[in-house]
Design a protein around this motif. Structure first.
Motif, mmCIF file in Angstrom:
data_model
loop_
_atom_site.group_PDB
_atom_site.id
_atom_site.type_symbol
_atom_site.label_atom_id
_atom_site.label_comp_id
_atom_site.label_asym_id
_atom_site.label_seq_id
_atom_site.Cartn_x
_atom_site.Cartn_y
_atom_site.Cartn_z
ATOM 1 N N LYS A 143 0.921 -1.200 -0.052
ATOM 2 C CA LYS A 143 0.011 0.046 -0.060
ATOM 3 C C LYS A 143 0.864 1.267 -0.078
ATOM 4 O O LYS A 143 0.492 2.350 -0.679
ATOM 5 N N GLU A 144 1.977 1.120 0.775
ATOM 6 C CA GLU A 144 2.836 2.351 0.923
ATOM 7 C C GLU A 144 3.561 2.710 -0.475
ATOM 8 O O GLU A 144 3.549 3.776 -0.830
ATOM 9 N N ALA A 145 4.017 1.515 -0.964
ATOM 10 C CA ALA A 145 4.801 1.528 -2.300
ATOM 11 C C ALA A 145 3.733 2.082 -3.366
ATOM 12 O O ALA A 145 4.022 3.043 -4.315
ATOM 13 N N ARG A 146 2.608 1.655 -3.322
ATOM 14 C CA ARG A 146 1.517 2.245 -4.423
ATOM 15 C C ARG A 146 1.159 3.640 -4.302
ATOM 16 O O ARG A 146 1.256 4.485 -4.947
ATOM 17 N N ARG A 147 0.906 4.074 -2.942
ATOM 18 C CA ARG A 147 0.933 5.654 -2.889
ATOM 19 C C ARG A 147 2.039 6.353 -3.035
ATOM 20 O O ARG A 147 1.806 7.641 -3.515
ATOM 21 N N ARG A 148 3.149 6.054 -2.818
ATOM 22 C CA ARG A 148 4.363 6.454 -3.181
ATOM 23 C C ARG A 148 4.495 6.925 -4.783
ATOM 24 O O ARG A 148 5.041 7.854 -5.322
ATOM 25 N N ALA A 149 4.207 5.632 -5.381
ATOM 26 C CA ALA A 149 4.307 5.663 -6.978
ATOM 27 C C ALA A 149 3.304 6.758 -7.672
ATOM 28 O O ALA A 149 3.444 7.390 -8.598
ATOM 29 N N VAL A 150 2.004 6.809 -7.049
ATOM 30 C CA VAL A 150 1.182 7.678 -7.316
ATOM 31 C C VAL A 150 1.592 9.091 -7.112
ATOM 32 O O VAL A 150 1.466 9.968 -7.929
ATOM 33 N N ASP A 151 2.240 9.467 -6.042
ATOM 34 C CA ASP A 151 2.795 10.743 -5.822
ATOM 35 C C ASP A 151 3.885 10.909 -6.806
ATOM 36 O O ASP A 151 3.993 12.246 -7.339
ATOM 37 N N LEU A 152 4.630 10.261 -6.982
ATOM 38 C CA LEU A 152 5.573 10.244 -7.997
ATOM 39 C C LEU A 152 5.256 10.515 -9.522
ATOM 40 O O LEU A 152 5.727 11.632 -10.210
ATOM 41 N N LEU A 153 4.079 9.922 -9.992
ATOM 42 C CA LEU A 153 3.519 10.127 -11.149
ATOM 43 C C LEU A 153 3.012 11.581 -11.196
ATOM 44 O O LEU A 153 3.072 12.279 -12.174
ATOM 45 N N GLY A 154 2.357 12.061 -10.055
ATOM 46 C CA GLY A 154 2.073 13.400 -9.811
ATOM 47 C C GLY A 154 3.203 14.242 -9.971
ATOM 48 O O GLY A 154 2.933 15.261 -10.652
ATOM 49 N N ALA A 155 4.308 14.218 -9.212
ATOM 50 C CA ALA A 155 5.348 15.132 -9.119
ATOM 51 C C ALA A 155 5.993 15.232 -10.544
ATOM 52 O O ALA A 155 6.608 16.226 -10.970
ATOM 53 N N VAL A 156 5.846 14.185 -11.530
ATOM 54 C CA VAL A 156 6.392 14.439 -12.875
ATOM 55 C C VAL A 156 5.454 14.870 -13.899
ATOM 56 O O VAL A 156 5.748 15.011 -15.138
ATOM 57 N N GLY A 157 4.440 15.451 -13.364
ATOM 58 C CA GLY A 157 3.277 16.137 -14.160
ATOM 59 C C GLY A 157 2.373 15.164 -15.007
ATOM 60 O O GLY A 157 1.980 15.543 -15.935
ATOM 61 N N ILE A 158 2.505 13.992 -14.585
ATOM 62 C CA ILE A 158 1.254 13.103 -15.145
ATOM 63 C C ILE A 158 -0.007 13.439 -14.710
ATOM 64 O O ILE A 158 -0.335 13.212 -13.432
ATOM 65 N N PRO A 159 -1.126 13.811 -15.626
ATOM 66 C CA PRO A 159 -2.406 14.108 -14.976
ATOM 67 C C PRO A 159 -3.241 12.724 -14.528
ATOM 68 O O PRO A 159 -2.929 11.753 -15.128
ATOM 69 N N ASP A 160 -3.985 12.969 -13.513
ATOM 70 C CA ASP A 160 -4.824 11.938 -12.983
ATOM 71 C C ASP A 160 -3.911 10.488 -12.531
ATOM 72 O O ASP A 160 -4.305 9.574 -13.250
ATOM 73 N N PRO A 161 -3.071 10.795 -11.798
ATOM 74 C CA PRO A 161 -1.985 9.786 -11.631
ATOM 75 C C PRO A 161 -2.658 8.427 -11.198
ATOM 76 O O PRO A 161 -2.020 7.392 -11.437
ATOM 77 N N GLU A 162 -3.831 8.505 -10.303
ATOM 78 C CA GLU A 162 -4.339 7.220 -9.881
ATOM 79 C C GLU A 162 -4.849 6.337 -10.941
ATOM 80 O O GLU A 162 -4.739 5.061 -11.160
#
Length: 348
Positions: A143-162
């Protein structure tokens, strides 16, 4: 090696010159059917903490081989060999065991490549690939790895990271895949990010976005970046310092402002003159460098650029120049750099 200052308009101006990586006399040899070649031949440079270093030159000059040698990506290739030192925080990476080097890759040095499709696994979602990198780094739970991955997708400017977390590489554009590669690199919070031609396959607008992203992430995370490119326009946009390579050697090393205002090597002149500019194109001044890079199987005896150089004389053909200090933080490999610098300053 002399400390190199930053330049106006470049993020590295605030960066400390506390040394993160030092390359000393790096040689990378390949044993081929036609004999042994030195694709990297005595290369030395350093990267400071928080600095963005550009490495430029034509295809075949040794840029990518240098980066892969730092990462020891030729470890399984029995036809390759190394000499010299690659010192990361004082530790020589060339002396580490393979298992120790695997821990360095990703955790301390991460690398992103031009070909994103071959770098991403086509049968796993992009989110799971990033999450796996997170788990390798710190042993995070699912769960923590998924949350961090979603955060990273947002950090690099990918819209709707979920939503994007569940998509596969083939469902994304080239620019989005490159953002995913950057997110994967950031997952392990490396001290050094090596970016090998990260914008070459992208259109101009997306190139600019990726460069801005790399610059902003450097500021946010404080990591050092080694940016490999053939495009001096890219160097001007994001780099602090620049190393120019030709046929396996460094031929000029300085800060970015100095490179554009007072380049001292004729090859650097040629790269600058070949940059597309609207006024030059209208006036018919766009130039190309004559000739081609010689084969590594037939390296010239003297200066390696002599066969393509308008300044070459008999000394250039017979004696290889050493990398010489030509001012504070400026090194050049040329017998005639004083004359060349004066002529560039006069508008040559």
């Amino acid at each position: 090696m002399t400390d190199l200052s930053g330049t106006d308009g470049v993020r590295g101006e605030e960066a400390s010159r506390k040394e993160l990586l030092r390359i000393e006399g790096l040689v990378t040899r390949f044993h081929t059917a036609r004999g042994t070649v030195r694709a990297v031949d005595g290369v030395s440079f350093s990267i400071g903490s928080g600095e963005i270093l550009g490495v430029v030159g034509e295809s075949g000059c040794g840029k990518s081989v240098t980066s892969r040698s730092i990462m020891r990506l030729y470890d399984e290739n029995k036809a390759a060999g190394h000499e010299g030192k690659v010192l990361l925080k004082g530790r020589n990476l060339l002396e580490l065991s393979k298992s120790e080097m695997r821990n360095v890759r990703g955790n301390e040095i991460a690398m992103i490549f031009q070909d994103t499709l071959s770098s991403l696994n086509p049968v796993y979602t992009i989110g799971n690939q990033i999450a796996e990198a997170v788990r390798r780094r710190g042993g995070a739970g699912k769960k923590e790895a998924r949350r961090r991955a979603v955060d990273l997708l947002g950090a690099v400017g990918i819209p709707d990271p979920e939503r994007r977390f569940e998509e596969y590489p083939h469902q994304l554009s080239g620019g989005m895949r490159q953002r995913v590669m950057i997110a994967m690199a950031l997952a392990c919070e490396p001290s050094l990010l090596i970016a090998d031609e990260p914008t070459t396959a992208l259109d101009v607008t997306i190139q600019s976005q990726i460069l801005q992203l790399i610059g902003s992430l450097q500021e946010r995370y404080g990591m050092s970046i080694m940016l490999i490119t053939h495009d001096l326009g890219v160097v001007a946009e994001v780099c602090t310092r620049v190393v120019v390579m030709y046929l396996g050697q460094i031929i000029e090393d300085t800060d970015v402002r100095t490179l554009f205002e007072r380049p001292l090597h004729p090859y650097t002149h040629g790269l600058l003159r070949s940059m597309p500019k609207a006024d030059r194109a209208r006036e018919g001044k766009l130039e190309s460098i004559p000739g081609v890079v010689p084969s590594l199987h037939a390296v010239p005896r003297g200066c390696r650029f002599a066969g393509r150089c308008e300044y070459a004389d008999s000394k250039c053909l017979e004696e290889m120049p050493s990398l010489t200090a030509a001012g504070e933080g400026h090194q050049v490999r040329c017998w005639h750099y004083d004359r060349i610098g004066r002529e560039w300053g006069n508008g040559a």
